[in-house]
Design a protein around this motif. Sequence first.
Motif, PDB file in Angstrom:
ATOM      1  N   UNK A 138      15.471  -2.516  15.003  1.00  0.00           N
ATOM      2  CA  UNK A 138      14.185  -2.258  14.337  1.00  0.00           C
ATOM      3  C   UNK A 138      13.367  -3.541  14.234  1.00  0.00           C
ATOM      4  N   UNK A 139      14.035  -4.632  13.905  1.00  0.00           N
ATOM      5  CA  UNK A 139      13.340  -5.913  13.800  1.00  0.00           C
ATOM      6  C   UNK A 139      12.723  -6.327  15.130  1.00  0.00           C
ATOM      7  N   UNK A 140      13.393  -6.000  16.210  1.00  0.00           N
ATOM      8  CA  UNK A 140      12.926  -6.408  17.537  1.00  0.00           C
ATOM      9  C   UNK A 140      11.924  -5.434  18.156  1.00  0.00           C
ATOM     10  N   UNK A 141      11.635  -4.346  17.452  1.00  0.00           N
ATOM     11  CA  UNK A 141      10.778  -3.295  18.030  1.00  0.00           C
ATOM     12  C   UNK A 141       9.374  -3.786  18.363  1.00  0.00           C
ATOM     13  N   UNK A 142       8.918  -4.828  17.671  1.00  0.00           N
ATOM     14  CA  UNK A 142       7.574  -5.352  17.943  1.00  0.00           C
ATOM     15  C   UNK A 142       7.457  -5.885  19.370  1.00  0.00           C
ATOM     16  N   UNK A 143       8.599  -6.279  19.962  1.00  0.00           N
ATOM     17  CA  UNK A 143       8.595  -6.740  21.353  1.00  0.00           C
ATOM     18  C   UNK A 143       8.143  -5.624  22.297  1.00  0.00           C
ATOM     19  N   UNK A 144       8.319  -4.382  21.855  1.00  0.00           N
ATOM     20  CA  UNK A 144       7.956  -3.214  22.659  1.00  0.00           C
ATOM     21  C   UNK A 144       6.611  -2.633  22.225  1.00  0.00           C
ATOM     22  N   UNK A 145       5.947  -3.318  21.291  1.00  0.00           N
ATOM     23  CA  UNK A 145       4.670  -2.814  20.793  1.00  0.00           C
ATOM     24  C   UNK A 145       4.833  -1.658  19.823  1.00  0.00           C
ATOM     25  N   UNK A 164      18.205   0.498  20.225  1.00  0.00           N
ATOM     26  CA  UNK A 164      17.345  -0.201  21.183  1.00  0.00           C
ATOM     27  C   UNK A 164      17.032   0.687  22.387  1.00  0.00           C
ATOM     28  N   UNK A 165      18.017   1.440  22.854  1.00  0.00           N
ATOM     29  CA  UNK A 165      17.777   2.351  23.969  1.00  0.00           C
ATOM     30  C   UNK A 165      16.740   3.417  23.588  1.00  0.00           C
ATOM     31  N   UNK A 166      16.821   3.906  22.337  1.00  0.00           N
ATOM     32  CA  UNK A 166      15.804   4.868  21.900  1.00  0.00           C
ATOM     33  C   UNK A 166      14.420   4.217  21.877  1.00  0.00           C
ATOM     34  N   UNK A 167      14.333   3.016  21.331  1.00  0.00           N
ATOM     35  CA  UNK A 167      13.032   2.357  21.216  1.00  0.00           C
ATOM     36  C   UNK A 167      12.404   2.124  22.591  1.00  0.00           C
ATOM     37  N   UNK A 168      13.223   1.783  23.573  1.00  0.00           N
ATOM     38  CA  UNK A 168      12.697   1.617  24.934  1.00  0.00           C
ATOM     39  C   UNK A 168      12.166   2.945  25.467  1.00  0.00           C
ATOM     40  N   UNK A 169      12.869   4.017  25.152  1.00  0.00           N
ATOM     41  CA  UNK A 169      12.414   5.344  25.564  1.00  0.00           C
ATOM     42  C   UNK A 169      11.118   5.704  24.838  1.00  0.00           C
ATOM     43  N   UNK A 170      11.047   5.365  23.560  1.00  0.00           N
ATOM     44  CA  UNK A 170       9.840   5.643  22.783  1.00  0.00           C
ATOM     45  C   UNK A 170       8.631   4.936  23.381  1.00  0.00           C
ATOM     46  N   UNK A 171       8.836   3.720  23.845  1.00  0.00           N
ATOM     47  CA  UNK A 171       7.735   2.987  24.477  1.00  0.00           C
ATOM     48  C   UNK A 171       7.214   3.736  25.698  1.00  0.00           C
ATOM     49  N   UNK A 172       8.127   4.323  26.497  1.00  0.00           N
ATOM     50  CA  UNK A 172       7.723   5.091  27.673  1.00  0.00           C
ATOM     51  C   UNK A 172       6.818   6.260  27.296  1.00  0.00           C
ATOM     52  N   UNK A 173       7.012   6.783  26.072  1.00  0.00           N
ATOM     53  CA  UNK A 173       6.215   7.915  25.603  1.00  0.00           C
ATOM     54  C   UNK A 173       5.017   7.466  24.762  1.00  0.00           C
ATOM     55  N   UNK A 174       4.728   6.169  24.827  1.00  0.00           N
ATOM     56  CA  UNK A 174       3.562   5.588  24.136  1.00  0.00           C
ATOM     57  C   UNK A 174       3.614   5.821  22.627  1.00  0.00           C
ATOM     58  N   UNK A 175       4.823   5.715  22.082  1.00  0.00           N
ATOM     59  CA  UNK A 175       5.003   5.781  20.635  1.00  0.00           C
ATOM     60  C   UNK A 175       4.691   4.400  20.058  1.00  0.00           C
ATOM     61  N   UNK A 176       3.871   4.383  19.026  1.00  0.00           N
ATOM     62  CA  UNK A 176       3.459   3.124  18.414  1.00  0.00           C
ATOM     63  C   UNK A 176       4.103   2.887  17.042  1.00  0.00           C
ATOM     64  N   UNK A 177       4.524   3.968  16.411  1.00  0.00           N
ATOM     65  CA  UNK A 177       5.112   3.882  15.076  1.00  0.00           C
ATOM     66  C   UNK A 177       6.288   4.850  14.993  1.00  0.00           C
ATOM     67  N   UNK A 178       7.448   4.377  14.534  1.00  0.00           N
ATOM     68  CA  UNK A 178       8.593   5.263  14.332  1.00  0.00           C
ATOM     69  C   UNK A 178       9.193   5.035  12.948  1.00  0.00           C
ATOM     70  N   UNK A 179       9.617   6.129  12.341  1.00  0.00           N
ATOM     71  CA  UNK A 179      10.387   6.087  11.100  1.00  0.00           C
ATOM     72  C   UNK A 179      11.606   6.956  11.355  1.00  0.00           C
ATOM     73  N   UNK A 180      12.748   6.314  11.570  1.00  0.00           N
ATOM     74  CA  UNK A 180      13.906   6.996  12.144  1.00  0.00           C
ATOM     75  C   UNK A 180      15.038   7.174  11.136  1.00  0.00           C
ATOM     76  N   UNK A 181      15.686   8.332  11.232  1.00  0.00           N
ATOM     77  CA  UNK A 181      16.819   8.657  10.365  1.00  0.00           C
ATOM     78  C   UNK A 181      18.113   8.036  10.891  1.00  0.00           C
ATOM     79  N   UNK A 182      19.006   7.704   9.958  1.00  0.00           N
ATOM     80  CA  UNK A 182      20.381   7.395  10.334  1.00  0.00           C
ATOM     81  C   UNK A 182      21.308   7.931   9.253  1.00  0.00           C
ATOM     82  N   UNK A 183      22.548   8.227   9.644  1.00  0.00           N
ATOM     83  CA  UNK A 183      23.524   8.901   8.786  1.00  0.00           C
ATOM     84  C   UNK A 183      24.755   8.026   8.562  1.00  0.00           C
TER      85      UNK A 183
END
Length: 345
Positions: A126-133, A85-104
């Motif tokens: 990820x489910x809540x990411x739409x709240x951030x556009x 969630x912290x990453x997604x908030x940061x992504x919003x600041x950078x006007x990211x509209x679509x993310x496909x993110x890795x996890x290990x």
Amino acid sequence: MTKNYPTKEFIENLPKAELHLHLEGTLEPKLKLKLAKRNKIAIGQETIEEVQKSYQFDSLSSFLNVYYPAMNVLQKEEDFYELAWEYLKKAKEHHVKRVEVFFDPQAHTSRGIKFKDVINGYYRAIQNSSELGISADLIMCFLRDMSAESAMETFEQALPYKDKIAGIGLDSDERGNPPSKFFDVFKKAKEAGFHLTMHCDIDQENSIEHIRQALFDAKVERLDHGTNIIENPDYVKYVKENNIGLTCCPVSNGFVVEDMKGKEIIELLEQGVKVTVNSDDPAYFQSYISDDLYAVAENYFLTTEQVVQLVKNSFEIAWISDEEKVEYIQLVDAYVDSFNKVKAI
């Protein structure tokens, strides 16, 4: 004809997609300290400055030696949710509209964390990411410096959560761990309907052979990093003709081999390859996607048109519908038009 170069403001506000981002690599010092305290994990650091000082490396191996121990602070489902969630908030600041993110997952299950806590925490964010556009999906990676058997075991663990995972990837230390080591599990992943991608890190031993294996044997849809492909014109032609994109990370490149690979990115871009720019592990390299785009633009004199094409490439190779791709590219065009009109006033 006068060339037009992008400003930092233009790049920051440009709508973007990010396709090469490790969630574990977004562990900022502040959150690391918070989670360590919450979970009573002794990390040997008490301040943000001390954590930042520990983020020192000059090669892929030295980076991984810092990267994996830091994950010990991630213990519960809530921790994984908060990290994403912290990453997604940061992504919003950078006007990211679509993310496909890795996890290990293996980096966590190998230290006793339950697979379900990892996937459920990440997926909830990820489910809540739409709240951030933001539109978002998860890519589960296998650690190539672990065994093929461990990868297969992880794949089997993931199957009950298949609807929460869009794709399968391969990352970590490439030395002595070629794509061929994981062909069996990638074959099963393809049969199960997952999208496929693989890291082909820059300037590694047997780089071009690993690219060959990923493209022609594993038949991946994307290459992560992958700029060594420039060494083989036939492979370049193949990825261009088959719309296979490269997810490049110039700032992290500069840390591990002292070369952003900007010349290669430009050459591939000029040849019509769907090359893209991403941030990789931004908490460690202190460079989020806008910073990466600006760094490569500034250091290699990219024009505004080239930067816009890099961004459009990201949407064009994203694992979304053709209709969504058109909508995002129209969003980019609308932004560019609006920016130019304001600039002209």
